[in-house]
Scaffold this motif. Structure first.
Motif, short mmCIF file in Angstrom:
data_model
loop_
_atom_site.label_atom_id
_atom_site.label_comp_id
_atom_site.label_asym_id
_atom_site.label_seq_id
_atom_site.Cartn_x
_atom_site.Cartn_y
_atom_site.Cartn_z
N UNK A 2 0.84 -1.19 0.00
CA UNK A 2 0.00 0.00 0.00
C UNK A 2 0.88 1.24 0.00
N UNK A 3 0.57 2.18 -0.85
CA UNK A 3 1.31 3.43 -0.92
C UNK A 3 0.47 4.52 -0.29
N UNK A 4 1.03 5.11 0.77
CA UNK A 4 0.30 6.17 1.47
C UNK A 4 0.66 7.51 0.84
N UNK A 5 -0.31 8.23 0.37
CA UNK A 5 -0.09 9.52 -0.27
C UNK A 5 -0.64 10.63 0.63
N UNK A 6 0.24 11.57 0.97
CA UNK A 6 -0.18 12.70 1.79
C UNK A 6 -0.54 13.88 0.88
N UNK A 7 -1.70 14.44 1.02
CA UNK A 7 -2.08 15.58 0.19
C UNK A 7 -1.20 16.79 0.50
N UNK A 8 -0.94 17.59 -0.51
CA UNK A 8 -0.15 18.79 -0.32
C UNK A 8 -0.90 19.77 0.56
N UNK A 9 -0.18 20.34 1.52
CA UNK A 9 -0.80 21.34 2.40
C UNK A 9 -0.26 22.71 2.01
N UNK A 10 -1.14 23.65 1.79
CA UNK A 10 -0.72 24.99 1.41
C UNK A 10 -0.73 25.93 2.61
N UNK A 11 0.20 26.87 2.60
CA UNK A 11 0.24 27.90 3.63
C UNK A 11 0.21 29.27 2.95
N UNK A 12 -0.21 30.29 3.69
CA UNK A 12 -0.29 31.64 3.18
C UNK A 12 0.95 32.43 3.58
N UNK A 13 1.54 33.12 2.62
CA UNK A 13 2.72 33.94 2.88
C UNK A 13 2.52 35.34 2.30
N UNK A 14 3.20 36.31 2.90
CA UNK A 14 3.27 37.65 2.34
C UNK A 14 4.71 37.86 1.88
N UNK A 15 4.90 38.08 0.59
CA UNK A 15 6.24 38.21 0.04
C UNK A 15 6.83 39.59 0.33
N UNK A 16 8.12 39.73 0.03
CA UNK A 16 8.86 40.97 0.25
C UNK A 16 8.27 42.16 -0.50
N UNK A 17 7.54 41.88 -1.58
CA UNK A 17 6.91 42.97 -2.35
C UNK A 17 5.42 43.10 -2.02
N UNK A 18 5.04 42.49 -0.87
CA UNK A 18 3.68 42.58 -0.31
C UNK A 18 2.65 41.73 -1.06
N UNK A 19 3.08 40.93 -2.02
CA UNK A 19 2.15 39.98 -2.65
C UNK A 19 1.75 38.90 -1.65
N UNK A 20 0.49 38.51 -1.70
CA UNK A 20 0.01 37.42 -0.87
C UNK A 20 -0.09 36.16 -1.74
N UNK A 21 0.57 35.10 -1.30
CA UNK A 21 0.61 33.88 -2.11
C UNK A 21 0.33 32.66 -1.25
N UNK A 54 16.24 34.20 9.84
CA UNK A 54 16.19 32.75 9.65
C UNK A 54 17.04 32.33 8.46
N UNK A 55 17.46 31.05 8.48
CA UNK A 55 18.24 30.51 7.37
C UNK A 55 17.35 30.31 6.14
N UNK A 56 17.97 30.40 4.98
CA UNK A 56 17.23 30.21 3.73
C UNK A 56 16.61 28.82 3.63
N UNK A 57 17.23 27.83 4.27
CA UNK A 57 16.73 26.47 4.14
C UNK A 57 15.80 26.06 5.28
N UNK A 58 15.40 27.04 6.10
CA UNK A 58 14.30 26.81 7.03
C UNK A 58 12.99 26.83 6.24
N UNK A 59 11.95 26.28 6.82
CA UNK A 59 10.64 26.28 6.17
C UNK A 59 9.76 27.37 6.77
N UNK A 60 9.07 28.12 5.94
CA UNK A 60 8.17 29.15 6.46
C UNK A 60 6.94 28.54 7.13
N UNK A 61 6.27 29.36 7.93
CA UNK A 61 5.04 28.94 8.58
C UNK A 61 3.88 29.78 8.06
N UNK A 62 2.70 29.26 8.22
CA UNK A 62 1.51 29.94 7.71
C UNK A 62 1.43 31.36 8.28
N UNK A 63 1.24 32.34 7.40
CA UNK A 63 1.10 33.72 7.83
C UNK A 63 2.39 34.51 7.87
#
Length: 223
Positions: A2-21, A54-63
């Motif tokens: 059995x192959x367990x597939x985890x659905x992609x989870x999206x988070x909300x970020x505000x970029x350096x140019x104020x875009x919300x993605x 934070x380091x570039x290879x850290x993962x961002x958190x929602x918000x």
């Protein structure tokens, strides 16, 4: 099977140019920057979320709201200089085995590192150390962050004979600490650091001086 597939989870970020993605939660800060501005990703040394760097290879958190740190800023230079001090310490320990490391901060115009070594450093040694540093730059070694329990870190540095790091650790109140490793070199450090040694393009070692450990003349003189 059995192959367990985890659905992609999206988070909300505000970029350096104020875009919300919305982005995949598994992406690192570097992945996000590269996705939206590849040229900026090449210049980025770290990120800032609020007042936390934070380091570039850290993962961002929602918000998270991201600011990019480059060499053009004071904070970027400080991170660059501090990473360069780790590079110098790695070179020194490779060239002069048995050398113990004390502290190696960034300063206004560069960096330094205090060493406890049986070898008495001379101006001629600076050229030798520079050459070794350039070899390590070419290897493009990643600065890898690890979070350790304080007791685990103390045991690690005791095994390595790093008495100054053990003393510093014993003064830390937190239960967990961060260490950074590039190649075989490992150091106690809050960070953040540049992504890899390959980012360090130019440096010059200028001088040698003596300093008492922790500025106390009752302690050993370091170089």
């Amino acid at each position: 099977m059995f192959l367990e597939v985890h659905p992609m989870r999206e988070i909300n970020l505000i970029l350096w140019d104020e875009r919300k993605v919305k982005v995949d939660s598994e992406l690192t800060f570097f992945d996000v920057i590269k996705q939206y501005n590849p040229e900026l990703a090449e210049e980025a040394l770290a990120v800032k979320v609020g007042n936390i760097k934070k380091d570039l290879f850290d993962k961002p958190e929602d918000g998270d709201s991201l600011d990019i740190i480059t060499y053009q800023s004071k904070e970027g230079k400080e991170i660059f200089f501090h990473s360069s001090s780790h590079l110098m310490a790695e070179a020194v320990q490779e060239l002069y085995p048995g050398t113990k490391i004390a502290i190696g901060p960034a300063i206004e115009e560069g960096f330094y590192y205090d060493f406890d070594s049986d070898h008495t450093f001379s101006p001629e040694d600076l050229k030798i150390i520079e050459k070794k540093m350039k070899e390590l730059v070419k290897k493009n070694l990643p600065f890898q962050k690890k979070i350790l329990e304080k007791k685990e870190a103390i045991e690690l540095f005791k095994k390595k004979g790093e008495i100054y790091k053990v003393e510093l650790l014993e003064d830390i109140l937190e239960d967990r600490v961060t260490v950074y490793q590039q190649g075989e070199f490992i150091d106690l450090c809050r960070g953040p650091h540049i992504p890899s040694t390959g980012k360090i393009k130019a440096f010059k070692l200028l001088s040698i001086a003596g300093a008492y450990w922790r500025g106390d003349e009752k302690n050993k003189m370091l170089q």
